[in-house]
Design an enzyme around this catalytic site. Structure first.
Site, mmCIF file in Angstrom:
data_model
loop_
_atom_site.group_PDB
_atom_site.id
_atom_site.type_symbol
_atom_site.label_atom_id
_atom_site.label_comp_id
_atom_site.label_asym_id
_atom_site.label_seq_id
_atom_site.Cartn_x
_atom_site.Cartn_y
_atom_site.Cartn_z
ATOM 1 N N LYS A 180 26.679 5.443 -11.451
ATOM 2 C CA LYS A 180 27.797 5.584 -10.522
ATOM 3 C C LYS A 180 27.480 6.581 -9.405
ATOM 4 O O LYS A 180 28.009 6.453 -8.304
ATOM 5 C CB LYS A 180 29.079 5.968 -11.267
ATOM 6 C CG LYS A 180 29.569 4.835 -12.144
ATOM 7 C CD LYS A 180 31.064 4.821 -12.363
ATOM 8 C CE LYS A 180 31.465 3.525 -13.072
ATOM 9 N NZ LYS A 180 32.819 3.503 -13.587
ATOM 10 N N LYS A 209 33.266 -5.742 -13.220
ATOM 11 C CA LYS A 209 34.388 -6.000 -12.321
ATOM 12 C C LYS A 209 34.107 -5.474 -10.924
ATOM 13 O O LYS A 209 34.786 -5.835 -9.972
ATOM 14 C CB LYS A 209 35.698 -5.462 -12.886
ATOM 15 C CG LYS A 209 35.760 -4.014 -13.222
ATOM 16 C CD LYS A 209 37.085 -3.701 -13.913
ATOM 17 C CE LYS A 209 37.032 -2.281 -14.458
ATOM 18 N NZ LYS A 209 37.940 -2.011 -15.508
ATOM 19 N N LYS A 266 24.743 -6.993 -16.640
ATOM 20 C CA LYS A 266 26.072 -7.170 -17.251
ATOM 21 C C LYS A 266 27.083 -7.679 -16.223
ATOM 22 O O LYS A 266 26.991 -7.335 -15.043
ATOM 23 C CB LYS A 266 26.491 -5.845 -17.907
ATOM 24 C CG LYS A 266 27.765 -5.221 -17.376
ATOM 25 C CD LYS A 266 28.202 -3.967 -18.076
ATOM 26 C CE LYS A 266 29.157 -3.264 -17.097
ATOM 27 N NZ LYS A 266 30.204 -2.492 -17.636
HETATM 28 P P1 ATP Z 1 32.897 -1.226 -13.792
HETATM 29 O O1 ATP Z 1 31.915 -2.343 -13.695
HETATM 30 O O2 ATP Z 1 33.814 -1.118 -12.628
HETATM 31 O O3 ATP Z 1 32.311 0.070 -14.219
HETATM 32 P P2 ATP Z 1 33.646 -2.462 -16.245
HETATM 33 O O4 ATP Z 1 33.763 -3.904 -15.925
HETATM 34 O O5 ATP Z 1 32.452 -1.978 -16.996
HETATM 35 O O6 ATP Z 1 33.894 -1.608 -14.937
HETATM 36 P P3 ATP Z 1 35.376 -0.834 -17.869
HETATM 37 O O7 ATP Z 1 36.765 -0.439 -17.562
HETATM 38 O O8 ATP Z 1 34.332 0.183 -17.655
HETATM 39 O O9 ATP Z 1 34.974 -2.114 -17.049
HETATM 40 O O10 ATP Z 1 35.270 -1.413 -19.317
HETATM 41 C C1 ATP Z 1 36.336 -1.806 -20.139
HETATM 42 C C2 ATP Z 1 35.828 -2.370 -21.457
HETATM 43 O O11 ATP Z 1 35.189 -3.627 -21.246
HETATM 44 C C3 ATP Z 1 34.777 -1.500 -22.159
HETATM 45 O O12 ATP Z 1 35.001 -1.552 -23.559
HETATM 46 C C4 ATP Z 1 33.491 -2.151 -21.811
HETATM 47 O O13 ATP Z 1 32.497 -1.882 -22.761
HETATM 48 C C5 ATP Z 1 33.883 -3.614 -21.819
HETATM 49 N N1 ATP Z 1 33.005 -4.416 -20.957
HETATM 50 C C6 ATP Z 1 32.847 -4.277 -19.617
HETATM 51 N N2 ATP Z 1 31.983 -5.194 -19.131
HETATM 52 C C7 ATP Z 1 31.591 -5.939 -20.208
HETATM 53 C C8 ATP Z 1 30.701 -7.045 -20.365
HETATM 54 N N3 ATP Z 1 30.056 -7.570 -19.327
HETATM 55 N N4 ATP Z 1 30.522 -7.565 -21.611
HETATM 56 C C9 ATP Z 1 31.175 -7.050 -22.664
HETATM 57 N N5 ATP Z 1 32.035 -6.000 -22.580
HETATM 58 C C10 ATP Z 1 32.242 -5.451 -21.380
#
Ligand code: ATP
Ligand code: LTN
Length: 332
Positions: free
Chosen positions: A113, A198, A195
């Site tokens: 980040k 969002k 991965k």
């Molecule tokens: P950003 O990409 O903006 O950092 P993010 O998509 O990783 O956000 P978070 O709010 O950080 O979202 O994660 C929320 C939950 O979703 C966490 O438990 C995280 O491990 C899970 N998660 C996020 N992306 C994935 C993915 N691609 N596959 C499985 N679990 C995920």
């Protein structure tokens, strides 16, 4: 004897993807009957990167409505907004004093980040894992169901808990991350070794929980597959196809092996269509239910008010114990 405790949270910082659903919310559903569950909207974590205030407020409510629409039962679980329970910030301050700067600088998410938001490497971003430790430890949680990317944060939470307990005497339950094998890391549809996130800039890389059927079908049609034409679950050799099999399995309740059998001998085109349909079929009723809940402001407000009150009671007990252990005056 009381039930064991489960804690998890998601940041209301963007549009949720099917990765968030499969990696976290989906796993929470199976735990609510057996455990005392706390699920939060982590808005204090969200502001470690810039947020538009009106949007943050709106997304917080949307996330709460989504939890409920996905099947999280507010009668069984405690759903609440992190910033409504002041003990999170208070405990984070105490935990800051048993956490080292070097440890925080080495965290993968902090490094990622910092690179992505080079103009805003604020103290909160670096302190993110300590606030997360405070979240979990306040409720004496045993299990933390999250996606794979959060493993490191739960590990540091364990280190902080053990360190505090050694220094001040038994205070915190040492939690464990709960990461299900299937779907712990849903990959990007465009770069299947990355991965799904969002915050990805390419809108075709992620399927959002708010996408309509047409958009979902288009994104899956364009999903990157691998050379060859075999539909086989082999993450190293065929990351694209394996990711689609995992998504299909997660949305239909099947295993990846069952999914693989189902598509044996079929072509990529037909396969992608079936994955898209499985996802769209599952999401349509969730979206309708989320919209319905969002319109019922009184209901949602009531759920969050009673959630915050319940969370506060537990959090206050732990914080008071912490203050006693470290020698903070709490009145006579
Ligand atoms: P950003 O990409 O903006 O950092 P993010 O998509 O990783 O956000 P978070 O709010 O950080 O979202 O994660 C929320 C939950 O979703 C966490 O438990 C995280 O491990 C899970 N998660 C996020 N992306 C994935 C993915 N691609 N596959 C499985 N679990 C995920
Ligand atoms: N950092 C988490 C969100 C989060 C969380 C938590 C998860 C904040 N506090 C406590 C589990 C337990 C993420 O998913 N990005």
């Amino acid at each position: 004897m009381g039930k064991g405790t489960v804690y998890s949270a998601i940041q209301p910082s963007g549009n949720l993807t099917i990765g968030n659903y499969v990696g976290s919310i989906r796993n929470w559903l199976t735990m609510q009957a057996e455990y005392d569950c706390f699920f939060a909207m982590a808005n204090m974590h969200a502001i470690t990167v810039r947020q538009e205030p009106a949007e943050l407020r709106r997304r917080t409510l949307e996330l709460a409505a989504l939890y409920i629409a996905c099947g999280i039962d507010p009668e069984k679980c405690t759903l609440y907004v992190q910033s409504q329970v002041p003990q999170h910030a208070e405990l984070a301050w105490v935990l800051n004093t048993v956490t080292y700067v070097g440890e925080m600088e080495r965290m993968t998410q902090f490094k990622d980040k910092s690179q992505k938001h080079a103009d805003n490497i604020n103290m909160g971003l670096m302190d993110y894992p300590v606030l997360m430790a405070a979240d979990i430890l306040l409720y004496q949680a045993e299990f933390v169901p999250v996606g794979q990317d959060q493993t490191q944060h739960v590990e540091i939470t364990r280190d902080i808990a053990v360190r505090f307990n050694n220094r001040f005497g038994e205070t915190f339950t040492v939690p464990k991350a709960l990461i299900l094998k299937q779907g712990a890391k849903i990959a990007s549809l465009q770069e299947p070794t990355k991965k799904m996130s969002k915050s990805d800039e390419n809108p075709n890389a992620s399927v959002y929980l708010t996408d309509d059927r047409e958009t979902i079908m288009r994104k899956f049609k364009r999903a990157v597959t691998d050379s060859g034409n075999e539909i086989r679950f082999a993450p190293d050799e065929k990351p694209g196809v394996s990711n689609l099999l995992t998504i299909y399995a997660s949305f239909t309740g099947k295993t990846a092996e069952e999914a693989e059998k189902e598509f044996a001998g079929k072509g990529y085109g037909e396969f992608k269509l079936a994955v898209g349909e499985a996802v769209a079929d599952k999401l349509a009723p969730v979206q309708a239910e989320q919209a319905r809940i969002l319109r019922d402001k009184a209901y949602l407000g009531g759920v969050l008010a009673s959630g915050a009150e319940r969370a506060y009671k537990t959090a206050r007990k732990t914080l008071s114990k912490v203050y006693r252990k470290i020698g903070f005056y709490q009145g006579e």
